[in-house]
Structure formats: C-alpha cells, structure tokens
Design an enzyme around this catalytic site. Sequence first.
Site, PDB file in Angstrom:
ATOM      1  N   PHE A  23      -7.492  79.226  35.192  1.00  0.00           N
ATOM      2  CA  PHE A  23      -8.648  80.083  34.945  1.00  0.00           C
ATOM      3  C   PHE A  23      -8.568  80.605  33.515  1.00  0.00           C
ATOM      4  O   PHE A  23      -7.501  80.972  33.046  1.00  0.00           O
ATOM      5  CB  PHE A  23      -8.684  81.240  35.949  1.00  0.00           C
ATOM      6  CG  PHE A  23     -10.011  81.922  36.016  1.00  0.00           C
ATOM      7  CD1 PHE A  23     -11.065  81.343  36.701  1.00  0.00           C
ATOM      8  CD2 PHE A  23     -10.217  83.133  35.380  1.00  0.00           C
ATOM      9  CE1 PHE A  23     -12.307  81.966  36.757  1.00  0.00           C
ATOM     10  CE2 PHE A  23     -11.448  83.770  35.431  1.00  0.00           C
ATOM     11  CZ  PHE A  23     -12.495  83.183  36.117  1.00  0.00           C
ATOM     12  N   ALA A  57      -4.671  83.481  38.058  1.00  0.00           N
ATOM     13  CA  ALA A  57      -3.504  84.340  37.862  1.00  0.00           C
ATOM     14  C   ALA A  57      -2.984  84.930  39.171  1.00  0.00           C
ATOM     15  O   ALA A  57      -1.785  85.173  39.309  1.00  0.00           O
ATOM     16  CB  ALA A  57      -3.847  85.465  36.881  1.00  0.00           C
ATOM     17  N   TYR A  58      -3.865  85.152  40.130  1.00  0.00           N
ATOM     18  CA  TYR A  58      -3.444  85.730  41.405  1.00  0.00           C
ATOM     19  C   TYR A  58      -2.477  84.811  42.143  1.00  0.00           C
ATOM     20  O   TYR A  58      -1.616  85.268  42.890  1.00  0.00           O
ATOM     21  CB  TYR A  58      -4.681  86.024  42.266  1.00  0.00           C
ATOM     22  CG  TYR A  58      -4.392  86.866  43.472  1.00  0.00           C
ATOM     23  CD1 TYR A  58      -4.219  88.243  43.355  1.00  0.00           C
ATOM     24  CD2 TYR A  58      -4.297  86.298  44.739  1.00  0.00           C
ATOM     25  CE1 TYR A  58      -3.955  89.022  44.464  1.00  0.00           C
ATOM     26  CE2 TYR A  58      -4.035  87.068  45.854  1.00  0.00           C
ATOM     27  CZ  TYR A  58      -3.864  88.429  45.713  1.00  0.00           C
ATOM     28  OH  TYR A  58      -3.599  89.201  46.810  1.00  0.00           O
ATOM     29  N   GLU A  59      -2.593  83.501  41.905  1.00  0.00           N
ATOM     30  CA  GLU A  59      -1.743  82.518  42.578  1.00  0.00           C
ATOM     31  C   GLU A  59      -0.395  82.318  41.882  1.00  0.00           C
ATOM     32  O   GLU A  59       0.502  81.669  42.429  1.00  0.00           O
ATOM     33  CB  GLU A  59      -2.468  81.174  42.685  1.00  0.00           C
ATOM     34  CG  GLU A  59      -3.682  81.187  43.592  1.00  0.00           C
ATOM     35  CD  GLU A  59      -4.914  81.866  43.000  1.00  0.00           C
ATOM     36  OE1 GLU A  59      -5.644  82.535  43.757  1.00  0.00           O
ATOM     37  OE2 GLU A  59      -5.135  81.747  41.764  1.00  0.00           O
ATOM     38  N   ALA A  81      -4.234  84.211  31.679  1.00  0.00           N
ATOM     39  CA  ALA A  81      -5.122  85.079  30.902  1.00  0.00           C
ATOM     40  C   ALA A  81      -6.069  85.789  31.857  1.00  0.00           C
ATOM     41  O   ALA A  81      -6.887  85.151  32.520  1.00  0.00           O
ATOM     42  CB  ALA A  81      -5.907  84.271  29.876  1.00  0.00           C
ATOM     43  N   THR A  87     -16.191  94.664  36.649  1.00  0.00           N
ATOM     44  CA  THR A  87     -15.798  95.182  37.962  1.00  0.00           C
ATOM     45  C   THR A  87     -14.307  95.499  37.955  1.00  0.00           C
ATOM     46  O   THR A  87     -13.588  95.094  37.040  1.00  0.00           O
ATOM     47  CB  THR A  87     -16.083  94.143  39.073  1.00  0.00           C
ATOM     48  OG1 THR A  87     -15.198  93.035  38.895  1.00  0.00           O
ATOM     49  CG2 THR A  87     -17.532  93.677  39.027  1.00  0.00           C
ATOM     50  N   HIS A  89     -12.046  94.108  39.523  1.00  0.00           N
ATOM     51  CA  HIS A  89     -11.279  92.899  39.843  1.00  0.00           C
ATOM     52  C   HIS A  89     -10.098  92.709  38.883  1.00  0.00           C
ATOM     53  O   HIS A  89      -8.988  92.359  39.302  1.00  0.00           O
ATOM     54  CB  HIS A  89     -12.217  91.684  39.799  1.00  0.00           C
ATOM     55  CG  HIS A  89     -11.591  90.404  40.189  1.00  0.00           C
ATOM     56  ND1 HIS A  89     -11.262  90.109  41.494  1.00  0.00           N
ATOM     57  CD2 HIS A  89     -11.226  89.326  39.449  1.00  0.00           C
ATOM     58  CE1 HIS A  89     -10.727  88.908  41.540  1.00  0.00           C
ATOM     59  NE2 HIS A  89     -10.686  88.409  40.306  1.00  0.00           N
ATOM     60  N   PHE A 114       7.283  86.333  30.938  1.00  0.00           N
ATOM     61  CA  PHE A 114       5.933  86.772  31.282  1.00  0.00           C
ATOM     62  C   PHE A 114       5.005  86.566  30.097  1.00  0.00           C
ATOM     63  O   PHE A 114       5.064  87.299  29.115  1.00  0.00           O
ATOM     64  CB  PHE A 114       5.980  88.255  31.676  1.00  0.00           C
ATOM     65  CG  PHE A 114       4.693  88.798  32.189  1.00  0.00           C
ATOM     66  CD1 PHE A 114       4.312  88.597  33.502  1.00  0.00           C
ATOM     67  CD2 PHE A 114       3.855  89.534  31.367  1.00  0.00           C
ATOM     68  CE1 PHE A 114       3.126  89.117  33.989  1.00  0.00           C
ATOM     69  CE2 PHE A 114       2.662  90.062  31.837  1.00  0.00           C
ATOM     70  CZ  PHE A 114       2.301  89.848  33.154  1.00  0.00           C
ATOM     71  N   ARG A 128      -4.561  86.306  20.702  1.00  0.00           N
ATOM     72  CA  ARG A 128      -3.195  86.212  21.213  1.00  0.00           C
ATOM     73  C   ARG A 128      -2.815  84.791  21.631  1.00  0.00           C
ATOM     74  O   ARG A 128      -1.686  84.548  22.032  1.00  0.00           O
ATOM     75  CB  ARG A 128      -3.028  87.181  22.385  1.00  0.00           C
ATOM     76  CG  ARG A 128      -2.981  88.614  21.901  1.00  0.00           C
ATOM     77  CD  ARG A 128      -3.379  89.622  22.962  1.00  0.00           C
ATOM     78  NE  ARG A 128      -3.293  90.981  22.433  1.00  0.00           N
ATOM     79  CZ  ARG A 128      -4.177  91.549  21.620  1.00  0.00           C
ATOM     80  NH1 ARG A 128      -5.231  90.874  21.215  1.00  0.00           N
ATOM     81  NH2 ARG A 128      -4.017  92.781  21.191  1.00  0.00           N
TER      82      ARG A 128
END
Length: 156
Positions: A23, A57-59, A81, A87, A89, A114, A128
């Site tokens: 993503f 990123a959640y995975e 990223a 929202t 989220h 990280f 970045r």
Amino acid sequence: MQIIEGKLQLQGNERVAILTSRFNHIITDRLQEGAMDCFKRHGGDEDLLDIVLVPGAYELPFILDKLLESEKYDGVCVLGAIIRGGTPHFDYVSAEATKGIAHAMLKYSMPVSFGVLTTDNIEQAIERAGSKAGNKGFEAMSTLIELLSLCQTLKG
C-alpha cells in the site's frame, strides 16, 4: 569502561528478509530499493536476501511473526508508509503496526528494524523515500546491519 557497538558491515552469510507493505507502493518501492542498495553496499549476498510483500501496513506484524517463527532469517527489515488521511484510520493502523512489530521482535528476540513511515501527507513521505530527507529504507537496513553485528559481538 568498555563501549560495545555494532559495525556497519555484514559478514556475507546473513540471511535477511525485507518485509514491505505494498500500500502506497510509490513510496514503499523506493524504501525497498534503498534497503536493497544498503544491503548490497555493506557486504550482503543477494542470494541470501528475500523480499516479502504484504497488502498493507496492518498486515506487517502478522507476517513478521511468521518470518521470525520460521527461524530462516537472521533479521528482518520492515518497510511501509502510512499517510494520514481525513479519518482516524491512520491512528489505528500506525499504532497497531508499531506495537505488533515491536512485540514480534521481543517475542522472538531477533533483530528487526523499523522503516515504516508515518507522515501527515504524501509530500513528507516522498521526502523520506529518497529526496530531501534521505531514504528511510536505506537507514532501516543500516540499523538492521548494526543490530546483526552487535548481536554477533554479544554472543562472543
């Protein structure tokens, strides 16, 4: 007094994974390129480098846990990223990804770096990922290389 720190040089036999969120791939592709460049520049063997892609990123924490559990890798460089939107989220995803990555690293006592960007806008992310603020993927791999070296030194 003794100062103990890692070196920014691989021995050439370390098996490393780069775990990347797809993503925001315009950003994460650049982070991944930076991490790969750093790995090669500091003595890494490309045959011992695996790229693992996840949807978002959640995975990242879930698959990081699987990679560390497999005991196939000496260390993992995690890249993603997360860009703030309109929202909440962003807050949930960034908090859970960060906590999950830290938890997996401590659970398996394995070197993990990280390289997940958390930015307010796309411009900050671009900066970045290889422009004004350097490449945080390169920096994350540098951190992993130092951690791997330090772990070897501490083993004796």
